[in-house]
Design an enzyme around this catalytic site. Structure first.
Site, PDB file in Angstrom:
ATOM      1  N   TYR A 143       0.822  -1.217   0.000  1.00 44.76           N
ATOM      2  CA  TYR A 143       0.000   0.000   0.000  1.00 44.76           C
ATOM      3  C   TYR A 143       0.855   1.265   0.000  1.00 44.76           C
ATOM      4  CZ  TYR A 143      -4.033  -2.994   1.115  1.00 44.76           C
ATOM      5  OH  TYR A 143      -5.006  -3.951   1.093  1.00 44.76           O
ATOM      6  N   LYS A 192       3.307 -15.352   2.443  1.00 42.80           N
ATOM      7  CA  LYS A 192       3.241 -16.118   1.192  1.00 42.80           C
ATOM      8  C   LYS A 192       4.686 -16.435   0.806  1.00 42.80           C
ATOM      9  CE  LYS A 192       0.763 -17.753  -2.235  1.00 42.80           C
ATOM     10  NZ  LYS A 192      -0.094 -18.930  -2.045  1.00 42.80           N
ATOM     11  N   ASP A 224      -3.231 -18.037   1.913  1.00 40.51           N
ATOM     12  CA  ASP A 224      -4.391 -18.709   1.316  1.00 40.51           C
ATOM     13  C   ASP A 224      -4.935 -19.775   2.265  1.00 40.51           C
ATOM     14  OD1 ASP A 224      -1.867 -19.735   0.798  1.00 40.51           O
ATOM     15  OD2 ASP A 224      -2.421 -20.685  -1.087  1.00 40.51           O
ATOM     16  N   ASP A 248      -5.307  -6.630   6.006  1.00 41.73           N
ATOM     17  CA  ASP A 248      -6.499  -5.905   5.591  1.00 41.73           C
ATOM     18  C   ASP A 248      -7.630  -6.902   5.302  1.00 41.73           C
ATOM     19  OD1 ASP A 248      -8.206  -3.975   4.683  1.00 41.73           O
ATOM     20  OD2 ASP A 248      -7.092  -3.493   2.860  1.00 41.73           O
ATOM     21  N   ASP A 252     -10.831  -8.451   8.217  1.00 43.00           N
ATOM     22  CA  ASP A 252     -12.252  -8.341   7.891  1.00 43.00           C
ATOM     23  C   ASP A 252     -12.921  -9.714   7.916  1.00 43.00           C
ATOM     24  OD1 ASP A 252     -12.344  -5.640   7.688  1.00 43.00           O
ATOM     25  OD2 ASP A 252     -12.923  -5.563   5.579  1.00 43.00           O
TER      26      ASP A 252
END
Ligand code: NAD
Length: 359
Positions: A143, A192, A224, A248, A252
Protein backbone atom coordinates in the site's frame (compact mmCIF):
# COMPACT_ATOMS: atom_id res chain seq x y z
CA UNK A 1 -4.22 9.11 42.26
CA UNK A 2 -3.22 8.31 38.68
CA UNK A 3 -4.78 10.66 36.12
CA UNK A 4 -5.03 9.98 32.39
CA UNK A 5 -5.60 12.50 29.64
CA UNK A 6 -7.67 11.14 26.75
CA UNK A 7 -8.13 12.93 23.43
CA UNK A 8 -11.71 12.39 22.26
CA UNK A 9 -12.63 12.55 18.57
CA UNK A 10 -16.37 11.95 18.44
CA UNK A 11 -16.55 12.42 14.67
CA UNK A 12 -19.74 12.22 12.64
CA UNK A 13 -23.04 10.31 12.42
CA UNK A 14 -23.45 8.01 15.42
CA UNK A 15 -19.94 8.97 16.63
CA UNK A 16 -21.08 11.40 19.36
CA UNK A 17 -23.76 8.96 20.61
CA UNK A 18 -21.49 5.90 20.96
CA UNK A 19 -18.51 7.86 22.34
CA UNK A 20 -20.81 9.44 24.95
CA UNK A 21 -21.70 5.98 26.26
CA UNK A 22 -18.07 4.83 26.21
CA UNK A 23 -17.04 7.86 28.30
CA UNK A 24 -19.85 7.17 30.77
CA UNK A 25 -18.52 3.62 31.22
CA UNK A 26 -14.89 4.76 31.46
CA UNK A 27 -15.70 7.36 34.14
CA UNK A 28 -17.46 4.79 36.30
CA UNK A 29 -14.71 2.20 35.80
CA UNK A 30 -12.09 4.80 36.78
CA UNK A 31 -14.01 5.61 39.95
CA UNK A 32 -14.26 1.90 40.83
CA UNK A 33 -10.58 1.22 40.12
CA UNK A 34 -9.13 4.36 41.72
CA UNK A 35 -7.89 6.52 38.88
CA UNK A 36 -9.19 9.62 37.12
CA UNK A 37 -9.65 10.56 33.47
CA UNK A 38 -9.63 13.98 31.82
CA UNK A 39 -10.97 14.46 28.32
CA UNK A 40 -9.79 16.79 25.60
CA UNK A 41 -12.27 16.94 22.72
CA UNK A 42 -11.10 17.65 19.18
CA UNK A 43 -12.54 17.67 15.68
CA UNK A 44 -11.95 15.02 13.01
CA UNK A 45 -13.74 14.21 9.75
CA UNK A 46 -16.90 15.89 8.51
CA UNK A 47 -17.45 17.95 11.67
CA UNK A 48 -13.90 19.30 11.30
CA UNK A 49 -14.53 20.18 7.64
CA UNK A 50 -17.67 22.09 8.62
CA UNK A 51 -15.92 24.00 11.40
CA UNK A 52 -12.45 24.58 9.95
CA UNK A 53 -12.50 23.63 6.25
CA UNK A 54 -10.13 20.67 6.68
CA UNK A 55 -10.76 17.07 7.93
CA UNK A 56 -7.75 17.07 10.28
CA UNK A 57 -6.99 20.44 11.91
CA UNK A 58 -3.48 20.91 13.38
CA UNK A 59 -5.06 21.45 16.79
CA UNK A 60 -6.46 17.89 16.68
CA UNK A 61 -3.04 16.40 15.96
CA UNK A 62 -1.53 18.43 18.82
CA UNK A 63 -4.22 17.32 21.28
CA UNK A 64 -3.81 13.64 20.33
CA UNK A 65 -0.02 13.85 20.63
CA UNK A 66 -0.32 15.42 24.09
CA UNK A 67 -2.76 12.76 25.32
CA UNK A 68 -2.10 9.40 26.98
CA UNK A 69 -4.41 7.86 24.41
CA UNK A 70 -7.04 8.75 21.81
CA UNK A 71 -10.64 7.56 21.53
CA UNK A 72 -12.35 7.90 18.16
CA UNK A 73 -16.01 7.39 17.21
CA UNK A 74 -16.36 7.30 13.42
CA UNK A 75 -16.17 9.77 10.55
CA UNK A 76 -17.91 10.39 7.26
CA UNK A 77 -21.36 10.71 5.81
CA UNK A 78 -23.25 11.61 2.62
CA UNK A 79 -22.93 15.34 3.32
CA UNK A 80 -19.19 15.21 2.53
CA UNK A 81 -19.20 12.50 -0.16
CA UNK A 82 -18.94 14.92 -3.07
CA UNK A 83 -15.92 16.85 -1.76
CA UNK A 84 -12.56 16.35 -3.53
CA UNK A 85 -10.40 13.48 -2.19
CA UNK A 86 -8.03 15.57 -0.06
CA UNK A 87 -11.00 17.18 1.72
CA UNK A 88 -12.90 13.98 2.49
CA UNK A 89 -13.47 12.89 6.13
CA UNK A 90 -11.56 9.61 5.49
CA UNK A 91 -8.48 11.68 4.68
CA UNK A 92 -8.60 12.91 8.28
CA UNK A 93 -8.60 9.32 9.51
CA UNK A 94 -5.55 8.34 7.45
CA UNK A 95 -3.91 11.62 8.45
CA UNK A 96 -4.26 11.14 12.19
CA UNK A 97 -2.93 7.55 11.96
CA UNK A 98 0.10 8.84 10.03
CA UNK A 99 0.64 11.84 12.34
CA UNK A 100 0.67 9.57 15.40
CA UNK A 101 3.03 7.07 13.70
CA UNK A 102 0.63 4.18 14.23
CA UNK A 103 2.17 1.13 12.57
CA UNK A 104 0.25 -1.70 14.23
CA UNK A 105 -3.43 -2.40 13.84
CA UNK A 106 -5.00 -4.73 16.40
CA UNK A 107 -8.30 -6.27 15.44
CA UNK A 108 -9.84 -8.68 17.92
CA UNK A 109 -12.41 -11.14 16.59
CA UNK A 110 -14.22 -12.82 19.42
CA UNK A 111 -17.57 -14.34 20.06
CA UNK A 112 -19.42 -13.41 23.19
CA UNK A 113 -21.19 -16.57 24.29
CA UNK A 114 -24.73 -15.04 24.24
CA UNK A 115 -24.15 -13.88 20.62
CA UNK A 116 -22.98 -17.25 19.32
CA UNK A 117 -26.10 -17.56 17.14
CA UNK A 118 -25.23 -14.30 15.34
CA UNK A 119 -22.13 -15.91 13.80
CA UNK A 120 -22.46 -17.10 10.20
CA UNK A 121 -20.44 -20.18 11.24
CA UNK A 122 -22.05 -23.31 12.69
CA UNK A 123 -21.63 -23.80 16.44
CA UNK A 124 -19.61 -27.01 15.92
CA UNK A 125 -17.15 -25.11 13.69
CA UNK A 126 -16.72 -22.27 16.19
CA UNK A 127 -15.90 -24.83 18.86
CA UNK A 128 -15.45 -24.02 22.54
CA UNK A 129 -14.53 -20.36 22.41
CA UNK A 130 -13.24 -17.92 19.84
CA UNK A 131 -10.87 -15.08 20.64
CA UNK A 132 -8.50 -14.14 17.82
CA UNK A 133 -6.29 -11.06 17.66
CA UNK A 134 -5.21 -10.08 14.17
CA UNK A 135 -2.07 -7.90 14.26
CA UNK A 136 -1.72 -6.11 10.94
CA UNK A 137 1.27 -4.02 9.85
CA UNK A 138 -0.23 -0.66 8.97
CA UNK A 139 2.31 1.64 7.36
CA UNK A 140 4.40 -0.51 5.01
CA UNK A 141 4.15 -3.10 2.26
CA UNK A 142 2.36 -2.82 -1.06
CA UNK A 143 0.00 0.00 0.00
CA UNK A 144 3.00 2.28 0.45
CA UNK A 145 5.51 0.76 -2.01
CA UNK A 146 6.60 2.13 -5.34
CA UNK A 147 3.85 2.00 -7.96
CA UNK A 148 3.35 3.18 -11.44
CA UNK A 149 2.01 2.77 -14.93
CA UNK A 150 3.99 2.01 -18.05
CA UNK A 151 3.60 0.94 -21.61
CA UNK A 152 5.43 -2.12 -22.95
CA UNK A 153 5.35 -2.66 -26.69
CA UNK A 154 2.19 -0.59 -26.91
CA UNK A 155 0.48 -2.53 -24.10
CA UNK A 156 -0.58 -0.65 -20.96
CA UNK A 157 0.68 -2.09 -17.67
CA UNK A 158 0.74 -1.12 -13.99
CA UNK A 159 2.69 -2.29 -10.93
CA UNK A 160 2.72 -2.01 -7.14
CA UNK A 161 5.65 -3.07 -4.98
CA UNK A 162 5.59 -5.09 -1.77
CA UNK A 163 8.66 -4.09 0.23
CA UNK A 164 9.45 -4.64 3.91
CA UNK A 165 12.61 -3.83 5.85
CA UNK A 166 13.85 -5.80 8.86
CA UNK A 167 13.12 -2.94 11.34
CA UNK A 168 9.53 -2.70 10.03
CA UNK A 169 8.98 -6.44 10.52
CA UNK A 170 10.83 -6.44 13.83
CA UNK A 171 8.63 -3.79 15.47
CA UNK A 172 5.31 -5.29 14.37
CA UNK A 173 6.45 -8.80 15.35
CA UNK A 174 7.35 -7.58 18.84
CA UNK A 175 3.85 -6.11 19.23
CA UNK A 176 2.38 -9.51 18.31
CA UNK A 177 4.65 -11.45 20.66
CA UNK A 178 4.06 -9.01 23.54
CA UNK A 179 0.32 -9.40 23.02
CA UNK A 180 0.59 -13.18 22.89
CA UNK A 181 2.33 -13.10 26.27
CA UNK A 182 -0.77 -11.40 27.72
CA UNK A 183 -3.11 -13.89 26.00
CA UNK A 184 -2.81 -17.50 24.83
CA UNK A 185 0.99 -17.40 24.13
CA UNK A 186 0.59 -18.43 20.49
CA UNK A 187 1.59 -16.44 17.37
CA UNK A 188 0.74 -17.56 13.85
CA UNK A 189 2.75 -15.55 11.31
CA UNK A 190 0.92 -15.39 8.00
CA UNK A 191 2.75 -14.83 4.72
CA UNK A 192 3.24 -16.12 1.19
CA UNK A 193 6.84 -17.28 1.63
CA UNK A 194 6.47 -19.98 -1.00
CA UNK A 195 6.27 -17.22 -3.64
CA UNK A 196 7.25 -13.78 -2.31
CA UNK A 197 10.78 -12.71 -1.37
CA UNK A 198 9.36 -10.07 1.01
CA UNK A 199 7.52 -12.90 2.79
CA UNK A 200 10.74 -14.90 3.10
CA UNK A 201 12.42 -11.95 4.84
CA UNK A 202 9.29 -11.55 6.98
CA UNK A 203 9.52 -15.19 8.07
CA UNK A 204 13.28 -15.05 8.77
CA UNK A 205 12.85 -11.91 10.88
CA UNK A 206 9.88 -13.25 12.86
CA UNK A 207 11.86 -16.44 13.56
CA UNK A 208 14.70 -14.34 15.02
CA UNK A 209 12.34 -12.24 17.20
CA UNK A 210 10.69 -15.42 18.50
CA UNK A 211 13.99 -16.32 20.24
CA UNK A 212 13.32 -13.44 22.67
CA UNK A 213 9.95 -14.98 23.55
CA UNK A 214 10.68 -18.62 24.45
CA UNK A 215 7.26 -19.02 26.09
CA UNK A 216 5.39 -18.17 22.89
CA UNK A 217 4.61 -20.94 20.43
CA UNK A 218 5.30 -19.66 16.89
CA UNK A 219 3.75 -21.20 13.79
CA UNK A 220 3.68 -20.12 10.14
CA UNK A 221 0.86 -20.29 7.65
CA UNK A 222 0.46 -19.27 4.01
CA UNK A 223 -2.18 -16.60 3.59
CA UNK A 224 -4.39 -18.71 1.32
CA UNK A 225 -4.46 -21.50 3.89
CA UNK A 226 -5.16 -18.98 6.68
CA UNK A 227 -8.17 -17.64 4.78
CA UNK A 228 -9.52 -21.20 4.71
CA UNK A 229 -8.59 -22.08 8.29
CA UNK A 230 -10.39 -19.00 9.65
CA UNK A 231 -13.72 -20.44 8.52
CA UNK A 232 -12.79 -24.11 8.93
CA UNK A 233 -11.25 -24.15 12.41
CA UNK A 234 -11.02 -20.57 13.75
CA UNK A 235 -10.45 -21.49 17.40
CA UNK A 236 -6.91 -22.76 16.56
CA UNK A 237 -5.74 -19.11 16.40
CA UNK A 238 -4.60 -16.82 19.19
CA UNK A 239 -2.52 -13.97 17.70
CA UNK A 240 -2.32 -13.76 13.91
CA UNK A 241 0.63 -11.63 12.76
CA UNK A 242 0.66 -10.41 9.19
CA UNK A 243 1.51 -7.74 6.63
CA UNK A 244 -0.56 -4.74 5.60
CA UNK A 245 -2.40 -6.20 2.60
CA UNK A 246 -2.91 -9.70 4.03
CA UNK A 247 -4.05 -8.19 7.34
CA UNK A 248 -6.50 -5.91 5.59
CA UNK A 249 -8.29 -8.91 4.12
CA UNK A 250 -7.90 -11.42 6.96
CA UNK A 251 -8.99 -9.01 9.71
CA UNK A 252 -12.25 -8.34 7.89
CA UNK A 253 -12.78 -12.05 7.36
CA UNK A 254 -12.03 -12.84 11.02
CA UNK A 255 -14.26 -10.06 12.33
CA UNK A 256 -17.27 -11.31 10.39
CA UNK A 257 -17.13 -14.56 12.32
CA UNK A 258 -18.41 -12.64 15.34
CA UNK A 259 -21.54 -11.80 13.38
CA UNK A 260 -22.14 -8.21 14.45
CA UNK A 261 -20.41 -5.06 13.27
CA UNK A 262 -21.64 -3.14 16.33
CA UNK A 263 -19.53 -5.33 18.64
CA UNK A 264 -16.07 -5.00 17.12
CA UNK A 265 -13.33 -2.85 18.63
CA UNK A 266 -9.89 -2.02 17.29
CA UNK A 267 -6.63 -0.38 18.28
CA UNK A 268 -3.80 1.19 16.35
CA UNK A 269 -0.48 1.41 18.14
CA UNK A 270 2.78 3.21 17.46
CA UNK A 271 6.18 3.50 19.07
CA UNK A 272 4.91 5.53 22.04
CA UNK A 273 2.20 3.06 23.03
CA UNK A 274 -0.42 5.79 23.45
CA UNK A 275 -2.55 4.44 20.60
CA UNK A 276 -5.81 5.24 18.86
CA UNK A 277 -8.88 3.22 19.81
CA UNK A 278 -12.03 3.00 17.71
CA UNK A 279 -14.88 0.70 16.70
CA UNK A 280 -14.37 -0.94 13.29
CA UNK A 281 -17.75 0.22 11.99
CA UNK A 282 -18.43 3.52 10.27
CA UNK A 283 -20.57 6.50 11.19
CA UNK A 284 -23.84 4.72 10.26
CA UNK A 285 -25.60 7.84 8.91
CA UNK A 286 -28.75 5.77 8.34
CA UNK A 287 -29.37 5.53 12.10
CA UNK A 288 -27.56 8.65 13.38
CA UNK A 289 -29.42 10.82 15.90
CA UNK A 290 -32.00 8.13 16.72
CA UNK A 291 -30.35 6.81 19.90
CA UNK A 292 -30.47 3.23 18.56
CA UNK A 293 -26.80 2.62 17.70
CA UNK A 294 -24.94 -0.15 19.48
CA UNK A 295 -22.26 1.48 21.67
CA UNK A 296 -20.58 -1.81 22.67
CA UNK A 297 -17.82 -1.71 20.01
CA UNK A 298 -16.75 1.69 21.34
CA UNK A 299 -17.08 0.57 24.95
CA UNK A 300 -14.90 -2.46 24.11
CA UNK A 301 -12.42 -0.10 22.43
CA UNK A 302 -12.10 1.65 25.79
CA UNK A 303 -11.46 -1.77 27.38
CA UNK A 304 -8.62 -2.29 24.87
CA UNK A 305 -7.23 1.17 25.66
CA UNK A 306 -7.16 0.38 29.37
CA UNK A 307 -5.30 -2.86 28.72
CA UNK A 308 -2.85 -1.89 25.99
CA UNK A 309 -2.14 1.81 26.55
CA UNK A 310 -3.07 2.78 30.10
CA UNK A 311 -1.82 -0.27 31.99
CA UNK A 312 -5.15 -0.90 33.75
CA UNK A 313 -5.90 -4.56 32.93
CA UNK A 314 -8.26 -4.97 35.88
CA UNK A 315 -10.44 -2.08 34.69
CA UNK A 316 -10.36 -3.54 31.20
CA UNK A 317 -11.53 -6.96 32.42
CA UNK A 318 -14.30 -5.27 34.38
CA UNK A 319 -15.70 -3.69 31.21
CA UNK A 320 -15.40 -6.88 29.18
CA UNK A 321 -17.20 -8.88 31.87
CA UNK A 322 -19.92 -6.23 32.09
CA UNK A 323 -20.46 -6.35 28.31
CA UNK A 324 -20.68 -10.16 28.36
CA UNK A 325 -23.16 -9.82 31.24
CA UNK A 326 -25.52 -7.33 29.60
CA UNK A 327 -25.75 -9.43 26.44
CA UNK A 328 -27.68 -12.06 28.38
CA UNK A 329 -30.38 -9.48 29.17
CA UNK A 330 -30.60 -6.52 26.79
CA UNK A 331 -29.96 -5.86 23.11
CA UNK A 332 -29.81 -2.84 20.83
CA UNK A 333 -31.87 -3.28 17.63
CA UNK A 334 -28.88 -4.47 15.51
CA UNK A 335 -28.36 -7.56 17.70
CA UNK A 336 -31.92 -7.94 18.96
CA UNK A 337 -33.58 -11.36 19.00
CA UNK A 338 -36.77 -12.43 20.72
CA UNK A 339 -36.51 -13.13 24.42
CA UNK A 340 -34.33 -10.11 25.21
CA UNK A 341 -35.23 -6.56 26.22
CA UNK A 342 -34.73 -4.14 23.34
CA UNK A 343 -32.83 -1.05 24.50
CA UNK A 344 -31.55 2.24 23.12
CA UNK A 345 -27.92 3.34 22.82
CA UNK A 346 -28.04 5.22 26.14
CA UNK A 347 -29.90 2.37 27.90
CA UNK A 348 -27.19 -0.04 26.73
CA UNK A 349 -24.54 2.27 28.23
CA UNK A 350 -26.56 2.41 31.46
CA UNK A 351 -26.88 -1.39 31.52
CA UNK A 352 -23.08 -1.79 31.23
CA UNK A 353 -22.65 0.76 34.06
CA UNK A 354 -25.14 -1.13 36.24
CA UNK A 355 -23.12 -4.33 35.80
CA UNK A 356 -19.89 -2.53 36.70
CA UNK A 357 -21.51 -0.94 39.75
CA UNK A 358 -22.58 -4.38 40.94
CA UNK A 359 -19.02 -5.81 40.71
P1 NAD B 1 -21.16 1.65 8.50
O1 NAD B 1 -20.29 0.74 9.30
O2 NAD B 1 -21.28 3.03 8.97
O3 NAD B 1 -22.64 1.04 8.41
C1 NAD B 1 -22.93 -0.23 7.82
C2 NAD B 1 -24.28 -0.76 8.40
O4 NAD B 1 -24.04 -1.19 9.75
C3 NAD B 1 -25.36 0.31 8.46
O5 NAD B 1 -26.61 -0.29 8.20
C4 NAD B 1 -25.32 0.80 9.90
O6 NAD B 1 -26.55 1.27 10.37
C5 NAD B 1 -24.87 -0.46 10.65
N1 NAD B 1 -24.08 -0.13 11.85
C6 NAD B 1 -22.79 0.30 11.86
N2 NAD B 1 -22.40 0.54 13.11
C7 NAD B 1 -23.46 0.27 13.89
C8 NAD B 1 -23.69 0.32 15.31
N3 NAD B 1 -22.74 0.72 16.17
N4 NAD B 1 -24.91 -0.01 15.77
C9 NAD B 1 -25.88 -0.42 14.95
N5 NAD B 1 -25.73 -0.51 13.61
C10 NAD B 1 -24.53 -0.16 13.09
O7 NAD B 1 -20.60 1.59 7.00
P2 NAD B 1 -21.06 2.44 5.71
O8 NAD B 1 -22.54 2.59 5.72
O9 NAD B 1 -20.40 1.77 4.59
O10 NAD B 1 -20.39 3.85 5.89
C11 NAD B 1 -21.03 5.00 6.42
C12 NAD B 1 -20.03 6.13 6.54
O11 NAD B 1 -19.02 5.76 7.48
C13 NAD B 1 -19.30 6.44 5.23
O12 NAD B 1 -19.15 7.83 5.13
C14 NAD B 1 -17.95 5.76 5.40
O13 NAD B 1 -16.95 6.37 4.64
C15 NAD B 1 -17.73 5.92 6.88
N6 NAD B 1 -16.82 4.93 7.47
C16 NAD B 1 -16.03 5.39 8.48
C17 NAD B 1 -15.21 4.49 9.15
C18 NAD B 1 -14.39 5.02 10.29
O14 NAD B 1 -14.64 6.12 10.76
N7 NAD B 1 -13.43 4.26 10.79
C19 NAD B 1 -15.19 3.14 8.81
C20 NAD B 1 -16.03 2.71 7.80
C21 NAD B 1 -16.87 3.61 7.14
Amino acid sequence: MKNYRIAVLKGDGIGPEIVGEAIKVLDLTAEKCGFTVEYDEALLGGCAIDATGVPLPDETVAKCKAADSTLLGAVGGPKWDTLPGHLRPEKGLLGIRAALGLFANLRPARIFEPLRDASPLRADIIGGSLDIMVVRELTGGIYFGERGRLEENGVKAAYDTEKYSVPEIDRIARIAFDLAMKRGKKVCSVDKANVLESSRLWRETVTEIAKDYPEVELSYMYVDNCAMQLVRNPSQFDVVLTSNIFGDILSDEASMISGSIGMLASASLGATGSGLYEPIHGSAPDIAGQNIANPLATILSVAMMLKYSLGQPQASDMIEKAVAGVLTEVRTPDIYVEGFRKVSCTEMGDAVCDKIRAM
